[in-house]
Write an enzyme that holds these catalytic residues in place. Structure first.
Site, mmCIF file in Angstrom:
data_model
loop_
_atom_site.group_PDB
_atom_site.id
_atom_site.type_symbol
_atom_site.label_atom_id
_atom_site.label_comp_id
_atom_site.label_asym_id
_atom_site.label_seq_id
_atom_site.Cartn_x
_atom_site.Cartn_y
_atom_site.Cartn_z
ATOM 1 C CD GLU A 141 54.431 33.719 22.687
ATOM 2 O OE1 GLU A 141 53.950 33.747 23.831
ATOM 3 O OE2 GLU A 141 54.722 32.676 22.099
ATOM 4 C CG ASN A 150 53.590 26.703 25.677
ATOM 5 O OD1 ASN A 150 54.009 25.632 26.097
ATOM 6 N ND2 ASN A 150 54.043 27.233 24.556
ATOM 7 C CG HIS A 180 51.573 26.226 21.731
ATOM 8 N ND1 HIS A 180 52.364 26.436 20.632
ATOM 9 C CD2 HIS A 180 52.299 25.449 22.561
ATOM 10 C CE1 HIS A 180 53.516 25.804 20.779
ATOM 11 N NE2 HIS A 180 53.492 25.192 21.935
ATOM 12 C CG ASP A 239 57.531 29.590 23.725
ATOM 13 O OD1 ASP A 239 56.971 28.636 23.167
ATOM 14 O OD2 ASP A 239 56.903 30.518 24.278
ATOM 15 C CG HIS A 240 55.904 29.860 19.684
ATOM 16 N ND1 HIS A 240 55.017 29.296 18.810
ATOM 17 C CD2 HIS A 240 55.301 29.831 20.899
ATOM 18 C CE1 HIS A 240 53.921 28.936 19.449
ATOM 19 N NE2 HIS A 240 54.068 29.254 20.723
ATOM 20 C CG HIS A 243 50.290 33.033 21.445
ATOM 21 N ND1 HIS A 243 50.893 32.950 20.208
ATOM 22 C CD2 HIS A 243 50.719 31.964 22.147
ATOM 23 C CE1 HIS A 243 51.656 31.873 20.169
ATOM 24 N NE2 HIS A 243 51.567 31.262 21.325
#
Length: 358
Positions: free
Chosen positions: A181, A286, A264, A108-109, A225
């Protein structure tokens, strides 16, 4: 023709990743990408995919990777995150085929400050490729959206040139996902930066397509997020169609919906927002916040319902000499969390049209 007619069960790499995404885009569905932090959560995700006959994406974040390795390990140089990500990928590789579903193993990120983590995973991919002819992971994400566009693209291109010969997919982000996040806090970002422009998406496509077709773009359309009260987040997935049309025109109109797009901040989105995003070329969404809560719910309910059996090893409402092992054994209460996580993953798949696809 189903997914298993074009790709095998187990962890996919190389062109098989693209074939799966092409199939999803052609058949108007997307695949949820579920963050995992342990073998327990990974197994639950695989169980859900098996039950509903669907491909699935399993991903690890930098913090989730460190947790997978163990919170007792130092991570000052990203060493725990590197080891944990590798451990997660190896675990998924070991068991995925037994579940009979195609799996994309993804990281992920990764912001610029976390590049040592990315470097460690890529080194593991190269070592695995030397031994097995394919990378350890299916794909990785670089999130340099906080950087100027030119720097973002340049760094991604540098890495993509190294990744492409291994058969790795690259996901990148252009435009910023709000919220917070893994220590990257975008809660105060200017609202205009939450919406990517078509020209920016084309710049990415033009640079990446010279290297390999195996890439996707997380273009921001107001994404945040976490989960927020209805109305607090203004998602505009209809904007994604503008990116597709602009890129189509730049390519001469021969290729329809040429972009593989990523959604996202999917937790808490309405079904209509999800539907619109998929119609406009989103092939991956996601999901983390909602599945975290789902995993807790099963454990929470078990602990609350069986509280009288969890105070001591011996002694409960059935008698002072009655043992409680069948209640406090982690295999019992952790399994309750797995069950509710399985149910939530199935829901995410259903929302995206990703059921009975094998």
């Amino acid at each position: 023709m189903g997914v298993l007619d074009i790709v095998p069960a187990g962890v996919l790499t190389g062109d098989n990743v693209r074939k799966l995404f092409e199939y999803a885009k052609e058949h108007q569905f997307a695949i949820p990408s579920i963050n995992v932090t342990s073998s327990s959560t990974a197994n639950a995700v695989l169980e859900a995919a098996r039950d509903i006959k669907a491909p699935i994406i399993i991903q690890v974040s930098q913090g989730g990777s460190a947790y997978f390795a163990g919170k007792g390990l130092a991570n000052d140089k990203q060493q725990a995150s590197i080891i944990g990500a590798i451990a997660a990928a190896r675990h998924v590789r070991t068991v995925a085929k037994e579940y009979g579903v195609p799996v994309i193993m993804h990281s992920d990120h990764c912001a610029e400050k976390l590049l040592p983590w990315f470097d460690g995973m890529l080194k593991a991919d190269e070592e695995h490729f030397k031994q097995h002819g394919e990378p350890l992971f299916s794909s990785h994400m670089l999130d340099l959206s906080e950087e100027p566009k030119e720097k973002n693209i340049a760094i991604c291109v540098e890495y993509f040139k190294r990744m492409a010969p291994l058969g790795l997919w690259l996901e990148m982000e252009i435009g910023i996902t709000g919220g917070e996040e893994d220590g990257v806090d975008n809660t105060g970002v200017d609202n205009s930066k939450l919406y990517t422009q078509p020209e920016d998406v084309w710049d990415v496509y033009e640079a990446f397509s010279k290297i390999s077709p195996n890439f996707s773009i997380a273009a921001a359309f107001g994404n945040v997020h976490g989960v927020y009260k209805p109305g607090n987040v203004k998602l505009h997935p209809e904007l994604l169609n503008k990116h597709q049309i602009y890129t189509e025109q730049k390519l001469g109109g021969a290729k329809k919906k040429p972009l593989f797009l990523v959604f996202h901040g999917g937790s808490g989105s309405t079904k209509e927002e999800i539907k619109t995003a998929v119609e406009n070329g989103v092939v991956k969404m996601n999901v983390d916040t909602d599945t975290q809560f789902a995993y807790l719910a099963g454990i929470r309910d078990f602990i609350q319902n069986k509280a009288a059996y969890l105070q001591t090893q011996v002694g409960n409402p059935e008698g002072a000499d009655k043992p409680n092992k069948k209640y406090y054994d982690p295999r019992v209460w952790v399994r309750e969390g797995e069950k509710t996580l399985v149910a939530r993953v199935k829901e995410a798949c259903a929302d995206l049209g990703n059921t009975n696809r094998l």
